[in-house]
Design an enzyme around this catalytic site. Sequence first.
Site, PDB file in Angstrom:
ATOM      1  N   ASP A  25       0.813  -1.219   0.000  1.00 47.91           N
ATOM      2  CA  ASP A  25       0.000   0.000   0.000  1.00 47.91           C
ATOM      3  C   ASP A  25       0.849   1.273   0.000  1.00 47.91           C
ATOM      4  OD1 ASP A  25      -2.084  -1.861   0.382  1.00 47.91           O
ATOM      5  OD2 ASP A  25      -1.989  -1.643   2.560  1.00 47.91           O
ATOM      6  N   GLU A  52     -11.048   0.756  -4.283  1.00 53.66           N
ATOM      7  CA  GLU A  52     -10.559   1.256  -2.997  1.00 53.66           C
ATOM      8  C   GLU A  52      -9.295   2.072  -3.235  1.00 53.66           C
ATOM      9  OE1 GLU A  52     -10.498  -2.629  -1.291  1.00 53.66           O
ATOM     10  OE2 GLU A  52      -8.549  -3.142  -2.134  1.00 53.66           O
TER      11      GLU A  52
HETATM   12  C1  6LW Z   1      -5.800  -2.045   1.948  1.00 55.43           C
HETATM   13  C2  6LW Z   1      -6.851  -2.123   0.931  1.00 55.43           C
HETATM   14  C3  6LW Z   1      -6.907  -3.555   0.675  1.00 55.43           C
HETATM   15  O1  6LW Z   1      -6.017  -1.062   2.883  1.00 55.43           O
HETATM   16  O2  6LW Z   1      -6.164  -4.244   1.527  1.00 55.43           O
HETATM   17  O3  6LW Z   1      -7.727  -5.346  -0.466  1.00 55.43           O
HETATM   18  C4  6LW Z   1      -5.890  -3.402   2.554  1.00 55.43           C
HETATM   19  N1  6LW Z   1      -7.625  -4.104  -0.176  1.00 55.43           N
HETATM   20  O4  6LW Z   1      -6.566  -1.336  -0.159  1.00 55.43           O
HETATM   21  C5  6LW Z   1      -4.676  -3.815   3.213  1.00 55.43           C
HETATM   22  O5  6LW Z   1      -3.551  -3.745   2.362  1.00 55.43           O
END
Ligand code: 6LW
Length: 537
Positions: free
Chosen positions: A13, A185
């Site tokens: 991330d 996201e």
């Molecule tokens: C992150 C999000 C995700 O915050 O995983 O699957 C989380 N999506 O973007 C952890 O890396």
Amino acid sequence: MISNPILKGFHPDPSVCRSGEDYYIATSTFEWFPGVRIFHSKDLKNWRLAATPLDSVEMLDMRGNPDSGGIWAPNITYADGLFWLLYTDVKVIDAPWKNGRNFLVTAENIEGPWSSPIPMGNGGFDPSLLHNEDGKKYYVYRPWGPRNHSDPYNKIVVQEFDATTNKLNKKRTNIFEGTDLKYTEAPNIYNKDGYYYLLTAEGGTSFEHSVTVARSKDLFGPYQVSPHGSLVTTWHKPTNAIQKAGHGALVETQNGEWFITYLASRPIRFPDRPLLARRGRGMCPLGRETVIDRIEWVDGWPLVVGGAHAKLEIPEANLPECDWGVSENFTDNFDNHKLDGNWQTLRIPFSDKLGSLTENPGHLRLHGNDSLVSLFEQSTVATRWRHHDFSAQTKMAFSPENFQQSAGMCCYYNTSNWTYCLVDFDEKLNKRCLRLIQVDHQIATFHHYDGNEIIVPDEIAHVWMKVDVKGLDYYYSYSFDGKNWVQFEKSFESWKISDDYIDGRGFFTGAFVGLHCEDISSDGCFADFESFTYLAK
Ligand code: 6LW
């Protein structure tokens, strides 16, 4: 050339920002303490650990947090003479509504001091902050639910943030509903040439991962998705050495070049065992790492130079090289009073409760605490696996007095998946013994118990332990003199401590090698570690 990954081992991330001629990347740490790792570079090629802002229980208390909870997706920006760091502390994962708390901390200097955490809205995750051209600030995130995070429920929400009162305006605007890739996201919005560019991660954080870009003249939309398809992904390239490319952020250099940092993983493949390989692509014990790629703008759209997939090498930026001299290897003789930045602990800081670097100078003393399955207080000091082939070694003095006390070396993914090479006290033999334990999806197997013990002779003061990781498998060895080594017959599978093998409701970290001391009896015990070496092969 810049070699990828720029941050090896579990560093997912990545969020990148620039302040003058300095570049910073913040990465997720999940249940590992201290929370958030911020790396610094002047050339986008050489990176060094610069800060770990959430470094006290006052800043971050993760006792009881679930595996793969804790710090998700920090977001770092630089504006108005300050660094702004947003993050989520995820408290609940296995629930219809996942649950986390979002905070903002700020600092004038990256090394701190950082402000106390300012509570933000808890309704979502992957928050970011847009310092808009008109002077206003906007909080952008992906809401939780309505059912759960694994639901392909796609929505990116914006709320205005007043930085003078630290209050969020309750008016929420849904600005984007994602593409068919779903799992939209990790939003980041950038102002450029009269457009708002919205980057999101899509496709879920495994092999289908990607970065989608959309743009609008109005912050609140409507957003038009790039006609060029995913900005970053490796889903179309099953044999690419680096997989899972997604979750990215943009940065412009002082010379006007553009780059994107994003997460990606290097799988170990299963040439003879195709059924084992997730989606035919192997498994990734090193976790999700950080890579960088070069961006060009074509007709007002960002494109990755050379294609959307992650590359092992890219041309350098037009920036003066600044090599910090950071080694791929790591040796610690425990001569400092502070734990080296290569180490992390589980859920709480390294404190007197867990151990000390001064009680026996030149040693890491670990006090016996909870076992490796605890969500609370463990004396586990661990460093990331960052290569498919490496060796890690330690020298330990330990005098347990009952069978519930043990110390040694572990390879750890989470509370339900680990191996442990340990010394404990056998109450029948009245001797110290060496053993191996493997926990795989909570099922434990025990080696060298019940008639097959390896006795540590009473006169032996130090036991050396070593783990050799060789691609698909790894092996523990021990020595009583540091020269003559005995390798345990039982080997373990590297790929069993990966997101891919463990899977299920979302596991997001990576493998660590650690030093550990436990005492379930609470009588009190300690182990003294004199040295630790991590050596890439
Ligand atoms: C992150 C999000 C995700 O915050 O995983 O699957 C989380 N999506 O973007 C952890 O890396």
